[in-house]
Design a protein around this motif. Structure first.
Motif, PDB file in Angstrom:
ATOM      1  N   ILE A 226       0.836  -1.187   0.000  1.00 35.32           N
ATOM      2  CA  ILE A 226       0.000   0.000   0.000  1.00 35.32           C
ATOM      3  C   ILE A 226       0.877   1.245   0.000  1.00 35.32           C
ATOM      4  N   ASN A 227       0.618   2.149  -0.924  1.00 33.56           N
ATOM      5  CA  ASN A 227       1.347   3.417  -1.026  1.00 33.56           C
ATOM      6  C   ASN A 227       0.413   4.567  -0.651  1.00 33.56           C
ATOM      7  N   THR A 228       0.876   5.431   0.256  1.00 33.11           N
ATOM      8  CA  THR A 228       0.096   6.597   0.671  1.00 33.11           C
ATOM      9  C   THR A 228       1.037   7.796   0.823  1.00 33.11           C
ATOM     10  N   ASP A 229       0.439   8.929   1.184  1.00 35.37           N
ATOM     11  CA  ASP A 229       1.281  10.050   1.571  1.00 35.37           C
ATOM     12  C   ASP A 229       1.669   9.875   3.045  1.00 35.37           C
ATOM     13  N   LYS A 230       2.235  10.889   3.659  1.00 37.29           N
ATOM     14  CA  LYS A 230       2.743  10.746   5.029  1.00 37.29           C
ATOM     15  C   LYS A 230       1.734  11.160   6.092  1.00 37.29           C
ATOM     16  N   HIS A 231       0.464  11.088   5.756  1.00 42.35           N
ATOM     17  CA  HIS A 231      -0.577  11.364   6.749  1.00 42.35           C
ATOM     18  C   HIS A 231      -0.434  10.383   7.912  1.00 42.35           C
ATOM     19  N   ILE A 232      -0.424  10.896   9.134  1.00 41.35           N
ATOM     20  CA  ILE A 232      -0.155  10.065  10.308  1.00 41.35           C
ATOM     21  C   ILE A 232      -1.211   8.989  10.511  1.00 41.35           C
ATOM     22  N   GLN A 233      -2.453   9.252  10.050  1.00 38.45           N
ATOM     23  CA  GLN A 233      -3.532   8.285  10.270  1.00 38.45           C
ATOM     24  C   GLN A 233      -3.325   7.010   9.454  1.00 38.45           C
ATOM     25  N   TYR A 234      -2.694   7.136   8.279  1.00 37.34           N
ATOM     26  CA  TYR A 234      -2.392   5.934   7.493  1.00 37.34           C
ATOM     27  C   TYR A 234      -1.368   5.073   8.235  1.00 37.34           C
ATOM     28  N   LYS A 235      -0.378   5.720   8.824  1.00 35.93           N
ATOM     29  CA  LYS A 235       0.639   4.984   9.568  1.00 35.93           C
ATOM     30  C   LYS A 235       0.013   4.250  10.745  1.00 35.93           C
ATOM     31  N   LYS A 236      -0.867   4.919  11.475  1.00 35.67           N
ATOM     32  CA  LYS A 236      -1.528   4.284  12.619  1.00 35.67           C
ATOM     33  C   LYS A 236      -2.386   3.097  12.194  1.00 35.67           C
ATOM     34  N   ALA A 237      -3.062   3.244  11.053  1.00 36.07           N
ATOM     35  CA  ALA A 237      -3.976   2.196  10.605  1.00 36.07           C
ATOM     36  C   ALA A 237      -3.246   0.972  10.075  1.00 36.07           C
ATOM     37  N   PHE A 238      -2.156   1.191   9.303  1.00 35.09           N
ATOM     38  CA  PHE A 238      -1.505   0.073   8.632  1.00 35.09           C
ATOM     39  C   PHE A 238      -0.376  -0.557   9.445  1.00 35.09           C
ATOM     40  N   ILE A 239       0.050   0.106  10.516  1.00 36.00           N
ATOM     41  CA  ILE A 239       1.127  -0.469  11.315  1.00 36.00           C
ATOM     42  C   ILE A 239       0.656  -1.728  12.036  1.00 36.00           C
ATOM     43  N   LYS A 240      -0.654  -1.849  12.195  1.00 36.62           N
ATOM     44  CA  LYS A 240      -1.223  -3.018  12.871  1.00 36.62           C
ATOM     45  C   LYS A 240      -1.496  -4.158  11.910  1.00 36.62           C
ATOM     46  N   ARG A 241      -1.296  -3.911  10.615  1.00 38.92           N
ATOM     47  CA  ARG A 241      -1.566  -4.920   9.601  1.00 38.92           C
ATOM     48  C   ARG A 241      -0.273  -5.491   9.050  1.00 38.92           C
ATOM     49  N   ASN A 242      -0.311  -6.730   8.604  1.00 30.65           N
ATOM     50  CA  ASN A 242       0.841  -7.397   8.015  1.00 30.65           C
ATOM     51  C   ASN A 242       0.910  -7.071   6.523  1.00 30.65           C
ATOM     52  N   ILE A 243       1.192  -5.790   6.232  1.00 27.84           N
ATOM     53  CA  ILE A 243       1.307  -5.336   4.858  1.00 27.84           C
ATOM     54  C   ILE A 243       2.559  -4.475   4.722  1.00 27.84           C
ATOM     55  N   ILE A 244       2.975  -4.243   3.472  1.00 30.74           N
ATOM     56  CA  ILE A 244       4.088  -3.345   3.195  1.00 30.74           C
ATOM     57  C   ILE A 244       3.515  -1.953   2.944  1.00 30.74           C
ATOM     58  N   HIS A 245       3.837  -1.020   3.819  1.00 28.67           N
ATOM     59  CA  HIS A 245       3.272   0.322   3.717  1.00 28.67           C
ATOM     60  C   HIS A 245       4.368   1.312   3.345  1.00 28.67           C
ATOM     61  N   ASN A 246       4.278   1.869   2.154  1.00 30.08           N
ATOM     62  CA  ASN A 246       5.227   2.875   1.689  1.00 30.08           C
ATOM     63  C   ASN A 246       4.600   4.257   1.837  1.00 30.08           C
ATOM     64  N   ARG A 247       5.302   5.166   2.517  1.00 32.25           N
ATOM     65  CA  ARG A 247       4.813   6.520   2.750  1.00 32.25           C
ATOM     66  C   ARG A 247       5.686   7.514   1.984  1.00 32.25           C
ATOM     67  N   TYR A 248       5.046   8.361   1.178  1.00 38.62           N
ATOM     68  CA  TYR A 248       5.768   9.302   0.342  1.00 38.62           C
ATOM     69  C   TYR A 248       5.389  10.733   0.712  1.00 38.62           C
ATOM     70  N   ASP A 249       6.385  11.594   0.705  1.00 39.20           N
ATOM     71  CA  ASP A 249       6.166  13.006   0.987  1.00 39.20           C
ATOM     72  C   ASP A 249       5.711  13.702  -0.303  1.00 39.20           C
ATOM     73  N   SER A 250       4.517  14.291  -0.269  1.00 41.26           N
ATOM     74  CA  SER A 250       3.978  14.935  -1.465  1.00 41.26           C
ATOM     75  C   SER A 250       4.794  16.142  -1.900  1.00 41.26           C
ATOM     76  N   LYS A 251       5.612  16.693  -0.990  1.00 44.43           N
ATOM     77  CA  LYS A 251       6.423  17.863  -1.315  1.00 44.43           C
ATOM     78  C   LYS A 251       7.839  17.493  -1.749  1.00 44.43           C
ATOM     79  N   ASN A 252       8.185  16.222  -1.658  1.00 41.58           N
ATOM     80  CA  ASN A 252       9.523  15.773  -2.047  1.00 41.58           C
ATOM     81  C   ASN A 252       9.384  14.580  -2.984  1.00 41.58           C
ATOM     82  N   ARG A 253       9.409  14.831  -4.278  1.00 39.38           N
ATOM     83  CA  ARG A 253       9.151  13.788  -5.269  1.00 39.38           C
ATOM     84  C   ARG A 253      10.328  12.842  -5.449  1.00 39.38           C
ATOM     85  N   LYS A 254      11.464  13.133  -4.823  1.00 44.52           N
ATOM     86  CA  LYS A 254      12.624  12.257  -4.953  1.00 44.52           C
ATOM     87  C   LYS A 254      12.380  10.915  -4.257  1.00 44.52           C
ATOM     88  N   GLU A 255      11.598  10.919  -3.199  1.00 37.45           N
ATOM     89  CA  GLU A 255      11.342   9.682  -2.454  1.00 37.45           C
ATOM     90  C   GLU A 255      10.392   8.759  -3.205  1.00 37.45           C
TER      91      GLU A 255
END
Length: 345
Positions: A226-255
């Protein structure tokens, strides 16, 4: 064959061509209507969705059912568009073409030859019936998806002058003023590797962890990406799941970027712009419409899209009657419960 047809049509006068066109319309409608004669099986209550049913006899040789949950009695043809309408099937097929073409209410009414209120009723009845054909978003193990939220302004569009059960809950907005986040509707959305999409209203203002769990927990399997931006609520929701969570900064396209879902939001805003504002209590049906458009956008043939939408409308059940449309509640309206304005007397 084509030359013979051209020769035959060329020898017809204006009146004979009208008769030929009418006959061709009848043949097309007859082919469309073949599926109406198939034996239908009743799996759930069209009103509440319960699967606990029992048979309660027959009327005019048609089996009747009763729901154990809400006590509603119905048949296999209850709440189907083309078995509970006084309009001709040809009128509905013309209106289905308007849905495919994403025409406005007034343009649809003019093209089909009905009134504006009837156009509104036909649009929302079709959109209610195609909901089950837009719930395709799933992310299986090893597959990926991009998820993000977007916001729309709350809208009380409609004629409320004669309404006794509605009052304007806030002061009117002036052009150029900024709305509070609490007065914006948050829509959670996503797109997976198969280009399946989902849009769902989750609440007012900022996205919450509980909203994410409620909407997409069942749509995502363990081991997915799952790919999302760096909204903290996504981190809280997916940290409890056995998935690969990639968080990207919308202001830094290099990541990295989540361009697919951002492009999806752009198409959604363009789609909604054509209607010049949609009442918030009708927004769910427009989300269904947009998801249908996105789901079947790979179909190039215009006639195939019309045929497909007809089949989906034919097999879908509506829930809201024409008398109930004016009573449809606004979602998340508890926000205004302490507002000083009072209902009309």
């Amino acid at each position: 064959m084509k030359n013979k047809l051209d020769e035959i049509i060329g020898n017809l006068n204006k009146e004979e061509r009208k008769i030929l066109l009418k006959k061709l319309e009848e043949i097309i409608i007859e082919e469309f209507n073949e599926e109406n004669n198939l034996d239908r099986t009743v799996e759930y209550c069209p009103k509440c969705g319960s699967v606990q049913l029992w048979k309660v006899g027959k009327y005019k040789n048609i089996q009747r059912y009763k729901c154990k949950h809400c006590s509603t009695q119905f048949t296999a043809n209850s709440n189907l568009i083309f078995t509970t309408t006084k309009l001709e099937l040809s009128t509905w097929i013309k209106y289905i073409e308007c849905i495919v073409d994403k025409l406005s209410l007034r343009a649809s009414a003019s093209k089909v030859g009905v009134g504006l209120k009837t156009s509104f009723f036909m649009r929302h009845r079709i959109l209610e019936c195609i909901k089950k054909h837009t719930d395709n978003f799933r992310v299986n193990k090893g597959n990926g998806a991009e998820i993000d939220e977007c916001f729309v302004q709350e809208n009380f569009k409609g004629n409320h002058k004669k309404s006794l059960n509605f009052f304007m809950p806030r002061n009117p907005k002036k052009r150029g003023t900024t709305s509070k986040y609490e007065e914006k509707i948050c829509i959670l959305s996503g797109i997976n590797d198969n280009q399946d999409v989902f849009f769902s209203m989750v609440g007012r203002g900022h996205l919450l962890e509980d909203d994410i769990h409620r909407i997409i927990d069942e749509k995502i399997e363990d081991g997915s990406i799952i790919n999302t931006d760096k909204h903290i609520q996504y981190k809280k929701a997916f940290i409890k799941r056995n998935i690969i969570h990639n968080r990207y900064d919308s202001k830094n396209r290099k990541e990295g970027v989540i361009n697919n879902v951002n492009s999806l939001h752009s198409r959604f805003r363009y789609f909604m712009h054509n209607f010049h504002g949609v009442a918030t209590r009708r927004l769910e049906n427009y989300l269904t419409w947009f998801m249908w458009v996105e789901t079947f956008k790979k179909i190039d043939s215009h006639s195939e899209k019309i045929n497909l939408l007809y089949k989906h409308s034919l097999n879908g059940c509506y829930q809201t009657t024409i008398r109930e449309y004016s009573k449809t509640p606004y979602p998340f309206f508890d926000y205004y419960k302490n507002y000083n304005n009072k209902p009309k007397k």
